[in-house]
Design a protein around this motif. Structure first.
Motif, short mmCIF file in Angstrom:
data_model
loop_
_atom_site.label_atom_id
_atom_site.label_comp_id
_atom_site.label_asym_id
_atom_site.label_seq_id
_atom_site.Cartn_x
_atom_site.Cartn_y
_atom_site.Cartn_z
N VAL A 1 63.01 29.10 110.10
CA VAL A 1 61.82 29.93 110.10
C VAL A 1 60.93 29.48 111.26
N PRO A 2 60.35 30.42 112.02
CA PRO A 2 59.55 30.01 113.18
C PRO A 2 58.22 29.40 112.76
N GLU A 3 58.30 28.26 112.10
CA GLU A 3 57.10 27.53 111.68
C GLU A 3 57.35 26.06 111.96
N ASP B 1 69.00 45.01 116.47
CA ASP B 1 67.81 45.14 115.62
C ASP B 1 67.95 44.33 114.34
N ALA B 2 69.15 44.42 113.71
CA ALA B 2 69.38 43.70 112.46
C ALA B 2 69.31 42.20 112.67
N ASP B 3 69.90 41.73 113.75
CA ASP B 3 69.91 40.31 114.05
C ASP B 3 68.49 39.80 114.27
N GLN B 4 67.71 40.55 115.03
CA GLN B 4 66.33 40.14 115.30
C GLN B 4 65.49 40.13 114.02
N LYS C 1 66.76 37.17 111.62
CA LYS C 1 66.38 35.86 112.15
C LYS C 1 64.88 35.64 112.03
N GLY C 2 64.12 36.72 112.24
CA GLY C 2 62.68 36.60 112.11
C GLY C 2 62.24 36.22 110.71
N LEU C 3 63.06 36.58 109.71
CA LEU C 3 62.77 36.21 108.33
C LEU C 3 63.35 34.84 107.96
N GLY C 4 64.15 34.28 108.87
CA GLY C 4 64.69 32.95 108.64
C GLY C 4 66.12 32.90 108.17
N PHE C 5 66.82 34.04 108.15
CA PHE C 5 68.20 34.05 107.69
C PHE C 5 69.16 33.61 108.79
N GLN C 6 70.24 33.00 108.38
CA GLN C 6 71.37 32.76 109.28
C GLN C 6 72.17 34.05 109.34
N VAL C 7 72.54 34.45 110.56
CA VAL C 7 73.24 35.73 110.75
C VAL C 7 74.65 35.44 111.26
N VAL C 8 75.64 36.01 110.59
CA VAL C 8 77.04 35.87 110.99
C VAL C 8 77.60 37.27 111.26
N GLU C 9 78.14 37.46 112.44
CA GLU C 9 78.73 38.75 112.80
C GLU C 9 80.24 38.74 112.60
N VAL C 10 80.74 39.76 111.90
CA VAL C 10 82.18 39.97 111.76
C VAL C 10 82.51 41.26 112.51
#
Length: 326
Positions: A36-38, A128-131, A134-143
């Motif tokens: 999280v950007p904190e 858009d989904a990735d941004q 990530k802004g909410l703090g989730f780890q994003v994995v692309e398949v």
């Protein structure tokens, strides 16, 4: 003299945030650390601090406030990074330097925070989904889903679904336009076959513009190898006997990837078989055929290799002959 402590908190600039996040976490090209950007820094100054311990204490698993209470008497400068975690909010889940290392006054503590509700990002672009995630703090994995028909970068599916609580990672299935290389355009590495002819082939009444016609004498075997260089992910096409083959002919076919059998079939007249095999990471692709006592022609109908543009080297030139008789 009474010891005076002064505590202060400040927000670190985004450039420092990136530097710290890079130093404290690692990840592949398609996943990002769910930080999280904190980021805040706390320091304490004492005119007469006690001697610090020789090694770093183990702070993982305790509350952040308790960790601060242990460190501030030594004039430590503590950088706090929050990260989504299943641990109770406020729990220290990582520290730098690690426990047992020499004590330092510059200390980074990663502290757990609760995950927000997972939003709905299906049918949005991956960018858009990735941004957003990530802004909410989730780890994003692309398949990646190789598909040349739908819009490149379209999010088809997410896991967990929208509305899920207490999730730290979101996996996205994303359309990616593939690089397509036809087997008929590739040069084989080795082959033992009477006739291997790229061009139009016909099986079960269907003509294949990128077909390969293989002629087998009675009882003969074929072994052909192709170098995939671990560049491709999917092999698909149609496998069948030529419409010119004897109606009672039969051919056994194996598709082999680095010695591992992907497909084992017996072809009979008028009954082609669809091929769709995972070849991710495969170095050498082999095709073996064994005919019965009768001569038979086999059609590899539009066999194609699909890969991601970022992974596929330039396709081999189709200028040279692939006929072993030439």
């Amino acid at each position: 003299m009474k010891t005076k402590h002064r505590l202060m908190s400040l927000t670190v600039s985004f450039s420092v945030f990136l530097m710290l996040a890079t130093g404290c976490a690692s990840g592949g090209s398609t996943s990002r650390s769910p930080v999280v950007p904190e980021i805040s820094t706390t320091s304490a100054q004492s005119t007469n601090p006690p001697a610090p311990p020789s090694t770093m204490p183990d702070l993982i698993g305790i509350n952040y406030d308790s960790a601060i209470a242990q460190l501030v008497p030594y004039n430590a400068q503590i950088t706090k990074i929050t990260k989504i975690s299943p641990q109770p909010p406020g729990t220290v889940i990582a520290q730098e330097p690690a426990a047992g290392n020499p004590f330092q006054t510059g200390i980074i503590l990663t502290v757990s925070t609760s995950a927000p509700i997972v939003p709905d990002v299906v049918n949005s672009t991956f960018q858009d989904a990735d941004q957003r995630l990530k802004g909410l703090g989730f780890q994003v994995v692309e398949v990646p889903i190789l598909d040349g028909q739908r819009v490149d970068g379209l999010v088809l599916k997410q896991d967990p679904p929208a509305g899920t609580a207490n999730a730290g990672r979101v996996t996205l299935q994303v359309v990616r336009h593939p690089v397509v290389t036809y087997l008929s355009d590739m040069n084989y590495v080795s082959s033992s076959v009477y006739s291997w002819q790229p061009g139009t082939g016909k099986s079960n009444g269907v003509s294949y513009a990128h077909g390969i016609l293989v002629t087998l004498g009675g009882g003969n075997n074929l072994l052909t190898d192709f170098d995939l260089s671990r560049n491709y992910r999917v092999l698909n096409g149609t496998l069948g006997l030529s419409d010119n083959a004897p109606t009672d002919a039969a051919v056994m076919v194996e598709i082999v990837a680095d010695g591992r059998i992907l497909k084992h079939v017996t072809l009979t007249f008028g009954k082609p078989i669809s091929i769709n095999e995972d070849v991710a990471g495969v170095l050498r692709l082999g095709i073996t055929m064994t005919a019965t006592a009768k001569e038979a022609d086999v059609v590899l109908g539009d066999f194609q290799l699909l890969g991601l543009p970022s992974e596929v080297n330039p396709a081999p030139s189709a200028g040279s002959s692939t006929d072993p008789n030439n």
